[in-house]
Design a protein around this motif. Structure first.
Motif, PDB file in Angstrom:
ATOM      1  N   GLY A 134       4.903   0.167   4.109  1.00 20.60           N
ATOM      2  CA  GLY A 134       4.795   0.000   5.555  1.00 20.60           C
ATOM      3  C   GLY A 134       4.197   1.190   6.272  1.00 20.60           C
ATOM      4  O   GLY A 134       3.772   2.166   5.658  1.00 20.60           O
ATOM      5  N   VAL A 135       4.185   1.087   7.615  1.00 24.54           N
ATOM      6  CA  VAL A 135       3.553   2.089   8.476  1.00 24.54           C
ATOM      7  C   VAL A 135       4.122   3.476   8.199  1.00 24.54           C
ATOM      8  O   VAL A 135       5.338   3.667   8.209  1.00 24.54           O
ATOM      9  CB  VAL A 135       3.793   1.754   9.968  1.00 24.54           C
ATOM     10  N   GLY A 136       3.224   4.436   7.944  1.00 28.43           N
ATOM     11  CA  GLY A 136       3.628   5.840   7.855  1.00 28.43           C
ATOM     12  C   GLY A 136       4.553   6.177   6.703  1.00 28.43           C
ATOM     13  O   GLY A 136       5.178   7.235   6.710  1.00 28.43           O
ATOM     14  N   ARG A 138       6.155   7.521   3.284  1.00 27.45           N
ATOM     15  CA  ARG A 138       5.886   8.730   2.509  1.00 27.45           C
ATOM     16  C   ARG A 138       6.493   8.616   1.126  1.00 27.45           C
ATOM     17  O   ARG A 138       7.579   8.076   0.968  1.00 27.45           O
ATOM     18  CB  ARG A 138       6.475   9.941   3.232  1.00 27.45           C
ATOM     19  N   ARG A 194      -3.964  13.351   5.472  1.00 30.82           N
ATOM     20  CA  ARG A 194      -3.500  11.960   5.509  1.00 30.82           C
ATOM     21  C   ARG A 194      -2.899  11.534   4.170  1.00 30.82           C
ATOM     22  O   ARG A 194      -1.995  10.696   4.128  1.00 30.82           O
ATOM     23  CB  ARG A 194      -4.660  11.012   5.870  1.00 30.82           C
ATOM     24  N   GLN A 198       1.421  10.615   0.573  1.00 35.75           N
ATOM     25  CA  GLN A 198       1.451   9.160   0.369  1.00 35.75           C
ATOM     26  C   GLN A 198       1.478   8.729  -1.096  1.00 35.75           C
ATOM     27  O   GLN A 198       1.437   7.525  -1.374  1.00 35.75           O
ATOM     28  CB  GLN A 198       0.248   8.521   1.076  1.00 35.75           C
ATOM     29  N   GLY A 203       1.856   0.984   1.125  1.00 34.36           N
ATOM     30  CA  GLY A 203       1.060   0.680   2.317  1.00 34.36           C
ATOM     31  C   GLY A 203       1.477  -0.664   2.891  1.00 34.36           C
ATOM     32  O   GLY A 203       2.606  -1.135   2.656  1.00 34.36           O
ATOM     33  N   SER A 204       0.575  -1.269   3.651  1.00 38.21           N
ATOM     34  CA  SER A 204       0.922  -2.562   4.260  1.00 38.21           C
ATOM     35  C   SER A 204      -0.269  -3.507   4.117  1.00 38.21           C
ATOM     36  O   SER A 204      -1.013  -3.414   3.151  1.00 38.21           O
ATOM     37  CB  SER A 204       1.343  -2.369   5.723  1.00 38.21           C
ATOM     38  N   GLY A 246      -4.311   6.029   3.191  1.00 44.65           N
ATOM     39  CA  GLY A 246      -5.079   6.655   4.273  1.00 44.65           C
ATOM     40  C   GLY A 246      -6.110   7.652   3.759  1.00 44.65           C
ATOM     41  O   GLY A 246      -7.152   7.872   4.401  1.00 44.65           O
TER      42      GLY A 246
END
Lengths: 483, 146
Positions: A134-136, A138, A194, A198, A203-204, A246
């Motif tokens: 999902g968003v952001g 880590r 970025r 990650q 991710g999404s 990203g």
């Protein structure tokens, strides 16, 4: 047949169509689309416009190709394949995609559905906890900048050296999980910042981690499946779809800007700004190639760390080591990449954008265990319908630069899907159909509803009949994790 | 008067697109910024625990908006945050050779337990990207890669 184009589309056979160079000024080669008549008829206008734009790029060899899961993309269509002469042809970020080395990974187990089903809820919770989405989101691997440069250079090999996987995993990853020529000096600080947190995240969007089942009746080629460690009998496998997150997107964005300026200097004109490109041998072309390989290696590492976390989750839930559970990697393959590859007629810079490498039997690039059967090709369907395992063929080596489809392809916009169903309702419906879902975003889940995609079976039939890949098995989901 | 935005259904099948509009350039920038912020998460659910200031300068307004939206995506990943609000001011230099944006951002670290998270936008694309002026109204079309 009514098509979404005014251009002349010539039938080569029931599964292959050609747009001659006379149909658009500047086309250097014909454009070829792999599709059944029904799939061709449903293809959006963007496919025809974009595949013929690609046919205009300098140094293109033989054809601009589009696979049956093709739809509109940025620059190249999704499903686009094109090969360029490395000496006088171009490299284009639009032919690779923003998510550099987005790809698929398949992991087998010795577990059966009856063993997994009672623990499925717990297993999904463990996987959801260990594989951020999902968003952001880590990852759990804390990297220094120096470590991250090593990841860029070494790819999946860095993970193995640091305890995130098994040595034997490497031979079952395209290019052993490490592309040569990765040069971190050509990656911007923005991209590094970025990407550095990650590693090990899904991710999404359409990325997922899925628990799937292989039943006896879903095996089309038993001997080939057995060579991959797949025997059916409701065998449980894991599929991972994600890429360079990203980091890869920033590399692509950075070099689109570089290439817009470079094109003026090299006198290159393209039909679409998103096809910005530079001669492969130019300084700009080589710098992008060095940065793109960094992103590709990071994507291989991302899927490797996720595999490590999947094995940990299974060990925690079943109280057995991953090796005793038979959790070998079947294969890992990219579907957004540009690589220099050797074919019978020479060496070509092959761009695959939403298309999978599909090398045939005997290819020296394949590990010994797959050299007799051809390269495993992993094609993800929608989260409601299932996915396919195929193998590459000699025909692909001759006709498509060793390439084939990558998934089912969308037919409905994200906004329309969200208006059609709510994420919470979709989750309940899928549970009733035996598929557990864990998702960070309910609206993101609704966007990925099965009805928003083409029927993957129709797409697979096309590449099977066309002979550029052969069906091995169909895999049905029982658990899906999304961003 | 504040600008407004609307998401577009039939552009970029696999991604997201929006039109933003305002009766001034600041209103346009404000509307486009809110569209991107709302693509990532519902700002009502995002606290103001994180503050950040951005100053950017570009030779033209098209480039400035494109780079600014890209900066938001970068901050989302690099800082691990989603946004509540952006307060913007926009100026052209006296020589009319550059536009300057000053932005004050608030938001919070990503927390799926308390925030209504939406799409993990990966970048702003040049596909169909345009900033246009029609009479007193400024418009922008933006396609986001998700």
């Amino acid at each position: 047949m009514k098509l979404n184009t005014d251009m002349q589309v010539v039938k080569i056979n029931d599964y292959l169509w050609e747009i001659p160079p006379s149909e658009k000024p500047g086309m250097l080669v014909p454009a070829r689309i792999y599709a059944s008549a029904a799939i061709l008829g449903a293809m959006d206008r963007g496919v025809f416009d974009q595949v013929t734009n690609v046919a205009c790029l300098p140094g293109i060899h033989r054809y601009a190709l589009c696979m049956p899961d093709g739809h509109w993309g940025y620059g190249f269509p999704i499903g686009g394949v094109a090969a360029f002469n490395p000496e006088d042809g171009v490299i284009s970020p639009g032919g690779v995609g923003y998510d550099i080395n987005c790809g698929m990974r398949l992991i087998r187990t010795d577990l059966s559905l009856s063993e997994v089903q009672p623990k499925l809820e717990l297993l999904m919770t463990e996987l959801f906890r260990r594989v951020p989405a999902g968003v952001g989101s880590r990852g759990f691997v804390n990297l220094s900048r120096r470590d991250f440069r090593d990841v860029m250079r070494q790819g999946a090999g860095w993970c193995i050296a640091n305890g995130y996987g098994w040595e034997e995993d490497l031979e079952r990853i395209e290019e052993r999980g490490c592309l040569e020529g990765a040069d971190p000096t050509h990656v911007t600080d923005y991209a590094v910042e970025r990407g550095i947190n990650q590693l090990g995240t899904l991710g999404s969007g359409n990325h997922y981690l899925e628990i799937q089942v292989l039943s006896d009746k879903s095996i089309y080629d038993r001997a080939t499946a057995a060579a991959m460690g797949l025997t059916g009998r409701d065998q449980v496998v894991l599929m991972v779809h994600c890429g360079s997150r990203g980091f890869g997107h920033q590399v692509a964005s950075d070099y689109l800007k570089v290439f817009e300026k470079a094109m003026r200097r090299y006198g290159i004109f393209v039909k679409d700004q998103q096809l910005a490109c530079a001669p492969f041998r130019s300084p700009e072309g080589q710098e992008y190639f060095g940065a793109m390989n960094c992103a590709a290696n990071t994507a291989f590492a991302n899927r490797q760390v996720i595999t490590h976390r999947i094995r940990e989750a299974f060990e925690a839930v079943f109280g057995e080591s991953a090796s005793r559970l038979g959790m070998q990697l079947i294969y890992d393959v990219a579907h957004n990449i540009a690589k220099v590859e050797r074919y019978r007629d020479g060496e070509w810079l092959v761009h695959r954008k939403g298309a999978t490498r599909a090398f045939g039997p005997g290819s020296p690039e394949l590990p010994a265990c797959y050299r007799g059967i051809g390269q495993p090709v992993i094609c993800g369907g929608s989260m409601e319908t299932g996915s396919y395992l195929l193998v590459g063929t000699d025909r692909a080596m001759q006709d498509t630069f060793g390439s084939t489809m990558h998934g089912s392809g969308r037919t409905m916009s994200r906004a329309q899907a969200k208006r059609t169903v709510r994420g919470e309702q979709l989750m309940r419906d899928m549970k009733q159909h035996g598929i557990l879902v864990k998702a960070v975003s309910m609206s993101g889940l609704a966007e990925e509803a099965g009805f928003a995609y083409k029927n993957i079976s129709d797409v697979v039939e096309t590449v099977d009949y066309a002979g550029i890949t052969k069906k091995v098995a169909e895999l049905k989901p029982i658990g899906n994790i999304k961003g | 008067m504040p600008g407004f935005f609307r998401f577009l259904d039939d552009i970029a099948l696999a991604d997201m697109a929006f039109d933003a509009e305002g009766e001034s350039l600041p209103a346009l920038f404000d509307a486009a910024t809110r569209a991107l912020i709302e693509s990532l998460a519902d700002p009502v659910t995002i606290a103001e625990a994180w503050q950040h200031t951005v100053d950017m300068e570009e030779p033209d307004i098209d480039t400035l908006l494109f780079e600014w939206l890209g900066r938001l995506v970068y901050l989302k990943d690099a800082q691990g945050v989603v946004f509540h609000r952006a307060t913007l001011s926009l100026n052209q230099n006296d020589a009319r050779t550059a536009w300057h944006l000053h932005a004050e951002l608030t938001g919070a670290p990503v927390d799926p337990a308390t925030q209504d998270l939406r799409s993990d936008v990966k970048g702003v694309t040049k596909h169909l990207y345009a900033v246009t002026q029609e009479g007193a109204s400024w418009k922008a079309r933006v396609v986001l890669d998700v």
